[in-house]
Design a protein around this motif. Structure first.
Motif, PDB file in Angstrom:
ATOM      1  N   ASP A 111      32.283  54.836  39.983  1.00 22.57           N
ATOM      2  CA  ASP A 111      32.338  53.489  40.345  1.00 22.57           C
ATOM      3  C   ASP A 111      31.132  53.045  41.191  1.00 22.57           C
ATOM      4  O   ASP A 111      31.168  53.277  42.355  1.00 22.57           O
ATOM      5  N   ALA A 189      34.331  53.252  36.002  1.00 22.37           N
ATOM      6  CA  ALA A 189      35.243  52.062  36.459  1.00 22.37           C
ATOM      7  C   ALA A 189      34.254  50.809  36.425  1.00 22.37           C
ATOM      8  O   ALA A 189      32.941  50.991  36.646  1.00 22.37           O
ATOM      9  N   LYS A 191      33.944  46.340  37.066  1.00 24.87           N
ATOM     10  CA  LYS A 191      34.386  45.007  37.669  1.00 24.87           C
ATOM     11  C   LYS A 191      33.950  43.830  37.022  1.00 24.87           C
ATOM     12  O   LYS A 191      32.738  43.754  36.764  1.00 24.87           O
ATOM     13  N   ASP A 326      38.727  47.102  36.731  1.00 25.74           N
ATOM     14  CA  ASP A 326      39.451  47.033  37.944  1.00 25.74           C
ATOM     15  C   ASP A 326      40.124  45.777  38.025  1.00 25.74           C
ATOM     16  O   ASP A 326      39.709  44.544  37.598  1.00 25.74           O
ATOM     17  N   THR A 357      44.302  47.254  34.875  1.00 25.84           N
ATOM     18  CA  THR A 357      44.895  47.566  36.140  1.00 25.84           C
ATOM     19  C   THR A 357      45.994  46.794  36.503  1.00 25.84           C
ATOM     20  O   THR A 357      45.733  45.575  36.360  1.00 25.84           O
TER      21      THR A 357
END
Length: 542
Positions: A111, A189, A191, A326, A357
């Motif tokens: 991440d 990961a 965002k 996320d 998530t």
């Protein structure tokens, strides 16, 4: 792929063996850590256990930067706080960390820590955890857009960082390729706030909430589905009169399989911006739903965000890498969920390519999770999820209080624990898993030992094996090593969440977690005790 199931006899033997898992055995938990690693961990946890330090970590860091300068602060942090919690500054420097974890039977979730938030009503964006050294100075300017009736409708954007979002996409692409190259069984990961305008995410989330409010109005008997009869009755109250053929056509757009009902997820995923504007044209009078519609410019920005996300998933699919998207603040989450469901439909047809998530400190987590599972089953794609407790509690409660809205967070920590375990149980016991049609495709991301033990119990009860259950366990790098390494040693799929990036850009990410999740940094007495015992055992000859 279906999960391999044990015979009753093998299940009983395996259950007995796993019941003997000892998470308090420091020799096992810390076998792959040097004595220096343990001493550093003890020192870091001791400092982080001081409430004043945790609560004022932002101010202390800024003060240090002003007095000592960035060079000295980086020199202090690199071997201490950063070295303990972060994998490295770039993809080359994280390789030793990944190799050490793999030697212990633990995988990696890479991440590049990055997210944006909105500060203030003027529309500025706070890039706390930027992907670029200059991102912290990025702002979005917003001015009201007016309708023809002269009423404020939405913000107009002067967003000069679309190019930066393209740069962020390239960074995520690099991380995906790194997972493929250095930890093939791992995850990458990402965002969503790094891939587009955070103000736009907030606007689209508001529009989706208004769309859900409209669904609630249509759902006369409140059973989370709208029949054609309900649709017809409420249409007469809310929208202008149309002939029967048009009404049936509108209904069938939300019910393409002709089940005779519309569920909330199908409603929200069908209502893309053009469809929302089209439906708003039928409104008898101006309404919150009509005013929430995105304009053409916002729709273009949203399409760009979707394209970036879809491009990343396509690369991950080609390389066989699994992606975790996320969760973020609640005022972004409806839009994030909408985007994630879109790529899951496309890329999760036969495998667990994309994981959404679920934040279980939110009161609506069980309902949302069940709706997503139901949608996956009905549409024939693979449901995959990471469950967390959540990391934005302070901001969420402060925002709700300021806006006079209900607190979205559970009232007590125990309520959150109960919710977490309930969501985990729902995923592990869903029908498609029970009949062996598919794996659980669940990442149990927690530092709570009881939740880990309950997951193990549910795996046993379902007759699944640790290797093939589709259940993975995840903890942050530098936290809960007694869980991660013990699970890895026992054959479970265990992972460390590895933030990486330039020191001063990655640390704010960790500071936020320190401030907002007392399970991670405030309540460190248990781990301190284990570390103390293991250090003593190694340093004493008898």
């Amino acid at each position: 792929m279906a999960a391999r199931r044990l015979s009753p006899a093998a299940r009983a033997a395996a259950s007995l063996s796993r019941s003997a898992i000892d998470f308090q055995n420091g020799r096992t938990a810390y076998a792959n850590l040097s004595t220096w690693d343990l001493v550093r961990a003890y020192g870091v946890f001791s400092v982080c256990g001081i409430r004043f330090v945790v609560d004022n970590s932002d101010r202390l860091l800024n003060l240090g930067l002003k007095i000592l300068g960035s060079g000295a602060i980086k020199a202090i942090l690199r071997p201490t706080l950063f070295g303990h919690f972060c994998g490295g500054e770039d993809l080359e420097t994280i390789r030793p960390t990944i190799a050490r974890l793999e030697a212990a039977g633990v995988g990696g979730i890479l991440d590049y820590a990055a997210e944006a938030d909105i500060k203030g009503e003027e529309g500025k964006v706070d890039m706390d955890d930027s992907l670029s050294a200059t991102a912290s100075s990025s702002t979005l300017e917003a001015a009201p857009v007016t309708t023809r009736k002269g009423k404020a409708l939405a913000r107009q954007y002067s967003y000069h960082t679309e190019a930066r979002c393209d740069e962020n996409q390239k960074i995520f692409e690099t991380a995906i390729r790194a997972v493929h190259g250095v930890t093939p069984d791992g995850f990458a990961a990402i965002k969503v706030t790094a891939l587009g305008n955070p103000l736009l995410l907030e606007r689209w989330s508001s529009a989706l909430r208004e769309a859900h409010s409209l669904f609630t109005m249509l759902d006369i008997n409140k059973d989370d589905q709208v029949t054609f009869d309900e649709f017809r009755k409420m249409w007469a109250e809310i929208f202008v009169d149309v002939d029967g053929a048009i009404l049936e056509r509108e209904f069938q757009e939300f019910d393409p399989k002709k089940t005779g009902r519309i569920d909330p997820v199908a409603w929200l995923t069908t209502l893309d911006p053009p469809k929302m504007r089209q439906l708003a044209e039928f409104c008898k009078e101006e309404s919150p739903f009509g005013n929430a519609c995105l304009d053409a410019e916002e729709e273009q920005l949203l399409d760009a965000m979707r394209t970036r996300l879809s491009s990343l998933v396509k690369i991950a699919d080609e390389l066989g890498v699994r992606l975790m998207v996320d969760a973020e603040h609640t005022y972004f989450q409806p839009a994030i969920d909408n985007l994630v469901l879109g790529v899951q439909r496309e890329y999760n047809k036969t495998t667990d390519r994309v994981y959404g998530t679920i934040q279980c400190y939110l009161k609506d987590a069980p309902r949302r999770n069940k709706l997503f599972m139901q949608q996956a089953e009905e549409e024939g794609w693979v449901y995959a999820a990471k469950i967390v407790r959540g990391a934005y509690m302070y901001q969420e409660r402060e925002r709700a209080e300021k806006r006079g809205e209900p607190d979205p967070i559970h009232d007590t920590p125990q309520d959150t624990h109960d919710c977490y375990n309930a969501v985990m149980r729902d995923i592990l016991t869903r029908q498609t898993v029970q009949i062996g049609k598919e794996k659980a495709n669940l990442v149990v991301a927690t530092h709570n030992q009881r939740s880990v033990e309950q997951a193990i119990q549910l795996i046993d009860q379902a007759g699944l094996t640790p290797e093939d259950s589709g259940v993975a366990f995840g903890q942050l790098l530098g936290m809960a090593d007694h869980l991660t390494f013990t699970l890895g040693a026992k054959g479970y799929k265990a992972y460390k969440y590895i933030p990486y990036g330039p020191i001063l850009e990655t640390l704010p990410y960790l500071i936020r977690r320190a401030q907002e999740n007392s399970d991670l940094m405030g309540s460190v007495g248990y781990e301190l005790g284990m570390l103390r015992k293991e250090i003593y055992r190694r340093l004493t000859p008898f």
